[in-house]
Design a protein around this motif. Structure first.
Motif, PDB file in Angstrom:
ATOM      1  N   THR A  97      44.990  39.949  31.983  1.00  0.00           N
ATOM      2  CA  THR A  97      46.290  39.562  31.810  1.00  0.00           C
ATOM      3  C   THR A  97      46.964  40.759  31.199  1.00  0.00           C
ATOM      4  OG1 THR A  97      45.900  39.111  29.436  1.00  0.00           O
ATOM      5  CG2 THR A  97      45.772  37.228  31.105  1.00  0.00           C
ATOM      6  N   THR A  98      46.544  41.986  31.011  1.00  0.00           N
ATOM      7  CA  THR A  98      47.233  43.287  30.437  1.00  0.00           C
ATOM      8  C   THR A  98      47.371  44.217  31.589  1.00  0.00           C
ATOM      9  OG1 THR A  98      45.003  44.310  29.846  1.00  0.00           O
ATOM     10  CG2 THR A  98      46.096  43.077  28.203  1.00  0.00           C
ATOM     11  N   VAL A  99      46.986  43.988  32.615  1.00  0.00           N
ATOM     12  CA  VAL A  99      47.034  44.686  33.892  1.00  0.00           C
ATOM     13  C   VAL A  99      48.642  44.736  34.253  1.00  0.00           C
ATOM     14  CG1 VAL A  99      46.635  45.265  36.464  1.00  0.00           C
ATOM     15  CG2 VAL A  99      44.795  44.376  34.763  1.00  0.00           C
ATOM     16  N   PRO A 100      49.403  45.892  34.237  1.00  0.00           N
ATOM     17  CA  PRO A 100      50.756  45.788  34.557  1.00  0.00           C
ATOM     18  C   PRO A 100      51.041  45.245  35.834  1.00  0.00           C
ATOM     19  CG  PRO A 100      49.763  48.174  34.668  1.00  0.00           C
ATOM     20  CD  PRO A 100      48.610  47.473  34.276  1.00  0.00           C
ATOM     21  N   PRO A 101      52.308  44.775  36.202  1.00  0.00           N
ATOM     22  CA  PRO A 101      52.614  44.217  37.306  1.00  0.00           C
ATOM     23  C   PRO A 101      52.540  44.721  38.446  1.00  0.00           C
ATOM     24  CG  PRO A 101      54.442  44.277  35.618  1.00  0.00           C
ATOM     25  CD  PRO A 101      53.421  44.984  35.154  1.00  0.00           C
ATOM     26  N   VAL A 102      51.965  44.361  39.380  1.00  0.00           N
ATOM     27  CA  VAL A 102      51.658  45.186  40.879  1.00  0.00           C
ATOM     28  C   VAL A 102      52.084  44.191  42.077  1.00  0.00           C
ATOM     29  CG1 VAL A 102      50.079  46.664  39.980  1.00  0.00           C
ATOM     30  CG2 VAL A 102      49.555  44.589  40.650  1.00  0.00           C
ATOM     31  N   GLY A 103      52.111  44.832  43.135  1.00  0.00           N
ATOM     32  CA  GLY A 103      52.327  43.709  44.389  1.00  0.00           C
ATOM     33  C   GLY A 103      51.087  43.568  44.966  1.00  0.00           C
ATOM     34  N   LEU A 104      49.913  44.290  44.929  1.00  0.00           N
ATOM     35  CA  LEU A 104      48.454  44.023  45.307  1.00  0.00           C
ATOM     36  C   LEU A 104      47.613  44.410  44.406  1.00  0.00           C
ATOM     37  CD1 LEU A 104      46.634  43.326  47.849  1.00  0.00           C
ATOM     38  CD2 LEU A 104      46.972  45.870  48.381  1.00  0.00           C
ATOM     39  N   VAL A 105      46.675  43.481  44.208  1.00  0.00           N
ATOM     40  CA  VAL A 105      45.336  43.794  43.518  1.00  0.00           C
ATOM     41  C   VAL A 105      44.042  43.767  44.570  1.00  0.00           C
ATOM     42  CG1 VAL A 105      43.968  42.979  41.548  1.00  0.00           C
ATOM     43  CG2 VAL A 105      46.431  42.481  41.545  1.00  0.00           C
ATOM     44  N   ILE A 106      43.382  44.810  44.260  1.00  0.00           N
ATOM     45  CA  ILE A 106      42.115  44.802  44.963  1.00  0.00           C
ATOM     46  C   ILE A 106      41.023  44.681  43.929  1.00  0.00           C
ATOM     47  CG2 ILE A 106      40.742  45.858  46.625  1.00  0.00           C
ATOM     48  CD1 ILE A 106      43.120  47.029  47.814  1.00  0.00           C
ATOM     49  N   GLU A 107      40.065  43.840  43.970  1.00  0.00           N
ATOM     50  CA  GLU A 107      39.028  43.528  42.789  1.00  0.00           C
ATOM     51  C   GLU A 107      37.647  44.182  43.585  1.00  0.00           C
ATOM     52  OE1 GLU A 107      35.614  42.095  42.235  1.00  0.00           O
ATOM     53  OE2 GLU A 107      36.846  40.794  43.469  1.00  0.00           O
ATOM     54  N   ALA A 108      37.065  44.912  42.643  1.00  0.00           N
ATOM     55  CA  ALA A 108      35.833  45.684  43.304  1.00  0.00           C
ATOM     56  C   ALA A 108      34.694  45.883  42.118  1.00  0.00           C
ATOM     57  CB  ALA A 108      36.071  47.084  43.923  1.00  0.00           C
ATOM     58  N   VAL A 109      34.780  44.699  41.311  1.00  0.00           N
ATOM     59  CA  VAL A 109      33.842  44.711  40.088  1.00  0.00           C
ATOM     60  C   VAL A 109      32.435  44.230  40.772  1.00  0.00           C
ATOM     61  CG1 VAL A 109      35.731  44.329  38.554  1.00  0.00           C
ATOM     62  CG2 VAL A 109      34.106  42.438  39.237  1.00  0.00           C
ATOM     63  N   VAL A 110      31.466  44.136  39.605  1.00  0.00           N
ATOM     64  CA  VAL A 110      29.997  43.827  40.131  1.00  0.00           C
ATOM     65  C   VAL A 110      30.070  42.615  41.026  1.00  0.00           C
ATOM     66  CG1 VAL A 110      28.916  44.721  38.021  1.00  0.00           C
ATOM     67  CG2 VAL A 110      29.930  42.522  37.807  1.00  0.00           C
ATOM     68  N   GLU A 111      29.157  42.343  41.673  1.00  0.00           N
ATOM     69  CA  GLU A 111      29.226  41.296  42.783  1.00  0.00           C
ATOM     70  C   GLU A 111      28.444  39.820  41.806  1.00  0.00           C
ATOM     71  OE1 GLU A 111      30.335  41.180  45.591  1.00  0.00           O
ATOM     72  OE2 GLU A 111      29.485  40.440  47.104  1.00  0.00           O
ATOM     73  N   GLN A 112      29.263  39.439  41.079  1.00  0.00           N
ATOM     74  CA  GLN A 112      29.071  38.050  40.408  1.00  0.00           C
ATOM     75  C   GLN A 112      30.069  37.107  40.374  1.00  0.00           C
ATOM     76  OE1 GLN A 112      27.719  39.071  36.602  1.00  0.00           O
ATOM     77  NE2 GLN A 112      25.980  40.578  37.231  1.00  0.00           N
ATOM     78  N   ILE A 113      30.037  36.003  40.992  1.00  0.00           N
ATOM     79  CA  ILE A 113      31.067  35.080  41.092  1.00  0.00           C
ATOM     80  C   ILE A 113      31.459  34.666  40.130  1.00  0.00           C
ATOM     81  CG2 ILE A 113      29.448  32.980  40.911  1.00  0.00           C
ATOM     82  CD1 ILE A 113      32.536  33.301  43.566  1.00  0.00           C
ATOM     83  N   ASP A 114      30.873  34.493  38.779  1.00  0.00           N
ATOM     84  CA  ASP A 114      31.664  34.160  37.577  1.00  0.00           C
ATOM     85  C   ASP A 114      32.499  35.242  37.075  1.00  0.00           C
ATOM     86  OD1 ASP A 114      28.960  35.469  37.229  1.00  0.00           O
ATOM     87  OD2 ASP A 114      28.793  34.523  35.025  1.00  0.00           O
ATOM     88  N   VAL A 115      32.193  36.299  37.150  1.00  0.00           N
ATOM     89  CA  VAL A 115      32.823  37.465  36.870  1.00  0.00           C
ATOM     90  C   VAL A 115      34.192  37.472  37.560  1.00  0.00           C
ATOM     91  CG1 VAL A 115      32.933  39.877  36.328  1.00  0.00           C
ATOM     92  CG2 VAL A 115      31.071  38.846  35.827  1.00  0.00           C
ATOM     93  N   LYS A 116      33.942  37.418  38.931  1.00  0.00           N
ATOM     94  CA  LYS A 116      35.186  37.521  39.772  1.00  0.00           C
ATOM     95  C   LYS A 116      36.055  36.300  39.572  1.00  0.00           C
ATOM     96  CE  LYS A 116      32.812  40.193  43.338  1.00  0.00           C
ATOM     97  NZ  LYS A 116      33.145  41.512  43.353  1.00  0.00           N
ATOM     98  N   ARG A 117      35.511  35.264  39.412  1.00  0.00           N
ATOM     99  CA  ARG A 117      36.658  34.072  39.218  1.00  0.00           C
ATOM    100  C   ARG A 117      37.418  34.259  37.760  1.00  0.00           C
ATOM    101  NH1 ARG A 117      35.718  29.003  41.672  1.00  0.00           N
ATOM    102  NH2 ARG A 117      36.140  27.953  39.806  1.00  0.00           N
ATOM    103  N   ALA A 118      36.616  34.569  36.936  1.00  0.00           N
ATOM    104  CA  ALA A 118      37.404  34.917  35.648  1.00  0.00           C
ATOM    105  C   ALA A 118      38.480  35.940  35.660  1.00  0.00           C
ATOM    106  CB  ALA A 118      36.447  35.141  34.435  1.00  0.00           C
ATOM    107  N   ILE A 119      38.215  36.834  36.521  1.00  0.00           N
ATOM    108  CA  ILE A 119      39.311  37.947  36.558  1.00  0.00           C
ATOM    109  C   ILE A 119      40.515  37.471  37.294  1.00  0.00           C
ATOM    110  CG2 ILE A 119      39.854  40.137  38.199  1.00  0.00           C
ATOM    111  CD1 ILE A 119      36.694  41.150  37.257  1.00  0.00           C
ATOM    112  N   PHE A 120      40.243  36.801  38.712  1.00  0.00           N
ATOM    113  CA  PHE A 120      41.430  36.019  39.255  1.00  0.00           C
ATOM    114  C   PHE A 120      42.052  35.139  38.698  1.00  0.00           C
ATOM    115  CE2 PHE A 120      41.138  37.568  43.821  1.00  0.00           C
ATOM    116  CZ  PHE A 120      39.996  38.368  43.554  1.00  0.00           C
ATOM    117  N   ARG A 121      41.612  34.422  37.846  1.00  0.00           N
ATOM    118  CA  ARG A 121      42.226  33.522  37.011  1.00  0.00           C
ATOM    119  C   ARG A 121      43.319  34.221  35.915  1.00  0.00           C
ATOM    120  NH1 ARG A 121      38.944  31.800  39.478  1.00  0.00           N
ATOM    121  NH2 ARG A 121      39.200  29.919  40.235  1.00  0.00           N
TER     122      ARG A 121
END
Ligand code: NAD
Length: 419
Positions: A97-121
């Motif tokens: 939630t502290t990432v500055p406002p952008v038009g596009l996010v590309i997520e490339a963190v570890v390949e773990q579903i729970d980590v990615k889901r939390a980030i997208f939320r």
């Protein structure tokens, strides 16, 4: 290439000029730092985000070194290199939630579903509803990440951890290949809820970045990691069955125009990495026998024979990475190629690659043109499956698969209905 389906006048955040379209890349590892480079070179302000102290700054310092080399070779001007680097800022946080406002996010963190889901939320909570949210996942379902999946394996992946996104339409996959700055291919992946206008705009954006986009549904392995499975699996089965040795199977496939044979290639990729992709596709297809990983490769992994990185995989390597025991039997290769399909490494592998490509298109998951483009750019194959199909003929491929199916019953070799 799939044509843009964007309706005239339908605007998305991605249509803005690069300077007006800030991009956040989450994860400053091998892929994230390369993707940040691509976006910054295309003129976007980029914020590179990582949860680990110093990781994003180290990635930018490494990028600066890469640019120094490119400048010294005359491939980039000093001015362009400095301007590109000046467009990249870094941000260290676990809290998206502290990432500055952008038009596009590309997520490339570890390949773990729970980590990615939390980030997208967290991103959805803080970013504008128009911000497009992309993931560089190579194996996870887009619907599982956005929380849209409600049945089968995807539902199991939910684990009940967090609810679906409020705006899943803006979630898609942008699957870059390693290294992102050099590899032309990007698979643009749509989940069940992805907005067609956003998919079309993302496809156009990727093209403006100098890449070649292909489109695919969120099917296990997408195009490249799905269609390529038999390239490894057939060679491993033939070697395990004693039909041919590893160096000779590689020689035969190089002879057919593949840049590397499957054995040397998996030693380069890492047997563990390649096995994990195969396992993931197998599980996600409900353990379809067509994708069952081989005991041969599982044993290599169990024995720590991971490939070049461990000095020993299929072959043994010296310190410079040169194989010590990869001597092929040229006479054997010449005898096998053109003989019965079950013992011909080339015909057997190509029949299976064609079957995979045809089946993917038959299920409506990608176009034939995109499958060919993806396999040639993503894996360096000399031809795409549909080019081979046109050369060999559907009847011949079907007959080859039926012969294999009779020799090895169990479903692995069942021909696609579309053949
Ligand atoms: N390596 C490849 O060849 C390749 C190719 C295509 C796609 N991918 C996919 O790209 C993604 C990244 O792969 P990679 O090889 O770059 O991984 P990597 O391990 O090199 O980098 C991952 C980075 O993410 C950071 N990170 C982990 N959890 C985080 C969090 N919660 N918040 C912020 N940052 C976090 C880590 O600190 C690390 O710097 C994966 O989904 C992978 O499947 C990898």
């Amino acid at each position: 290439m799939t044509q843009s389906t964007q309706t005239p006048g339908a605007h998305t955040a991605l249509d803005a000029a690069p300077a007006q379209l800030p991009v956040a890349v989450i994860g400053a590892g091998a892929m994230g730092s390369g993707i940040a480079q691509v976006a910054a070179q295309a003129g976007h302000p980029v914020v590179l985000v990582d949860s680990q102290d110093g990781a994003a700054d180290r990635a930018v310092a490494k990028l600066a070194g890469t640019f120094d080399t490119l400048v010294s070779k005359g491939r980039v001007t000093r001015e362009d290199a400095d301007a590109t680097l000046a467009r990249i800022t870094t941000h260290t946080t676990r809290d998206m939630t502290t990432v500055p406002p952008v038009g596009l996010v590309i997520e490339a963190v570890v390949e773990q579903i729970d980590v990615k889901r939390a980030i997208f939320r967290q991103l959805e909570e803080a970013q504008a509803p128009t911000t497009v949210l992309a993931t560089n996942t190579s194996s996870l379902s887009i619907d599982a990440i956005s929380g849209e999946a409600t049945t089968g394996h995807d539902a199991a992946l939910h684990g009940g951890v967090s609810p679906a996104l409020a705006h899943p339409g803006r979630v898609l996959g942008l699957h870059f290949f390693n290294p992102p700055a050099l590899m032309k291919l990007v698979e643009v992946i749509n989940g069940a809820a992805s907005d067609p206008d956003i998919l079309a705009a993302a496809t156009d954006l990727v093209r403006r970045w100098g890449k070649t986009p292909v489109r695919c549904t969120s099917t296990p392995g997408f195009i490249v990691n799905r269609v390529a499975r038999p390239f490894y699996g057939e060679a491993q089965r033939m070697v395990a069955d004693g039909i041919v040795d590893a160096a000779t199977v590689d020689l035969a496939l190089r002879g057919a125009g593949f840049r590397m044979g499957p054995m040397e290639l998996t030693d380069l990729i890492g047997q563990d990495v390649n096995y994990a992709v195969g396992e993931s596709v197998w599980h996600q297809t409900g353990q379809d026998p067509r994708y069952e990983p081989t005991a041969y490769q599982r044993d290599l992994v169990r024995e720590g024979r991971l490939g070049r990185k461990s000095g020993h995989g299929v072959f043994r390597y010296d310190d410079s990475g040169t194989p010590l025991d990869a001597t092929p039997d040229e006479d054997l290769a010449a005898r096998l190629v053109g003989g019965p399909v079950a013992s011909d490494p080339v015909a057997r592998t190509i029949a299976m690659l064609v079957n995979e490509g045809v089946d993917l298109v038959h299920r409506g998951e990608a176009t034939a043109e995109d499958v060919d483009t993806a396999m040639k750019l993503g894996t360096n194959y000399p031809k795409g499956p549909f080019e081979w199909l046109a050369e060999i003929g559907g009847g011949t491929v079907r007959a080859q698969l039926e012969e294999l199916d009779a020799a090895y019953p169990g479903g692995r070799y069942r021909p696609s209905e579309a053949l």
